[in-house]
Design an enzyme around this catalytic site. Sequence first.
Site, PDB file in Angstrom:
ATOM      1  CB  THR A  18      -0.937   0.011   1.222  1.00 60.98           C
ATOM      2  OG1 THR A  18      -1.843  -1.096   1.121  1.00 60.98           O
ATOM      3  CG2 THR A  18      -1.751   1.294   1.284  1.00 60.98           C
ATOM      4  CB  SER A  60       1.963  -7.705   1.265  1.00 64.93           C
ATOM      5  OG  SER A  60       0.774  -7.444   1.982  1.00 64.93           O
ATOM      6  CB  THR A  91      -0.391  -3.636   6.165  1.00 64.69           C
ATOM      7  OG1 THR A  91      -1.575  -3.588   5.365  1.00 64.69           O
ATOM      8  CG2 THR A  91       0.253  -2.255   6.202  1.00 64.69           C
ATOM      9  CG  ASP A  92      -3.504  -7.182   3.428  1.00 68.14           C
ATOM     10  OD1 ASP A  92      -3.821  -6.437   4.373  1.00 68.14           O
ATOM     11  OD2 ASP A  92      -4.141  -7.221   2.356  1.00 68.14           O
TER      12      ASP A  92
END
Length: 318
Positions: A18, A60, A91-92
């Site tokens: 992101t 990710s 972030t995932d």
Amino acid sequence: METTSKKKHICVLATGGTIASRPTPNGLMPALSGEDILAMVPDLRARCDIDCVQLLQLDSTNLQPEHWIRMARAVAERRTQYDAFVVTHGTDTMAYSAAALYYMLENIDRPVVFTGSQLPAGVPGTDAEQNLLTAFHAALGGRAGVYIAFGGRVMFGNDARKLCTMQLTAFGNINRPLAGCFAGGRLTWLAEPPVSTGAFRLHDQLDTRVGVLKIVPGLPPKMLEAFVNAGFRAVILEGYGLGGIPDQESPMNFLPAFQYAKDHGCCLVCTTQCTYDGVDMDSYEMGVRAQQLGVEPGGTLTTEALLPKLMIELAEEV
């Protein structure tokens, strides 16, 4: 942040996420390079010398264990050339990647700090700049180890989990104290990293035949047998509470499936669906019986940490 006459040399490994994304007709997609992102925070280059390596350019969600190997090798190959590493990441799956490198970079002798953002770099209200500043402060702080820097917190790489999909304080530390916190432009260390007990070693072989099975009411034990029959060498069982999994008192008795897995050489490790405190399989009869059939307790480690740890252990079995 370090201000000595000789600037520290930091390597940024950019992987997308992101933080690097821009809108498209089909939603956000990684588009910015690592250099693009760094240009938005010019203060960083005033404080240290930075080289940027565009290792990947992925959401990710699409990262796989093979990408952990690329990240770990990239650090190992450059380890003696830099004082620290900052990894920009989506972030995932950041918690999985950070945990993987925590174990793959055994006895790493300098900081490796993961960071990213909930909102793309450069957009109004983004958390990208603050998270980058936190990561660079941690990197320049010189404490060896693998960390996640996010939302004003610095967490050890094998005890973080993404807890929020929208909030800027997306990550939490699980079952270990915070390594540090960042506020008012200052990083405060709160916990000491583990003491290194040997020379640096890269573990860059992974056996990906590790599955995760969440126990829910009504789940048939044959689901575990299906993992075994599919060739998985280990299965992480996400049980209830302290590690509860239905036993002989339930119509969905898993004990015969545990025996089946044991007979076929499949390792079973039990963790908990609860966020905190880990498992204690000695507390209830079902946990004791499960251990008698070879189920190993995962202690306080999260699924995110157990997964790469098992992949390494299986790959290195003689």
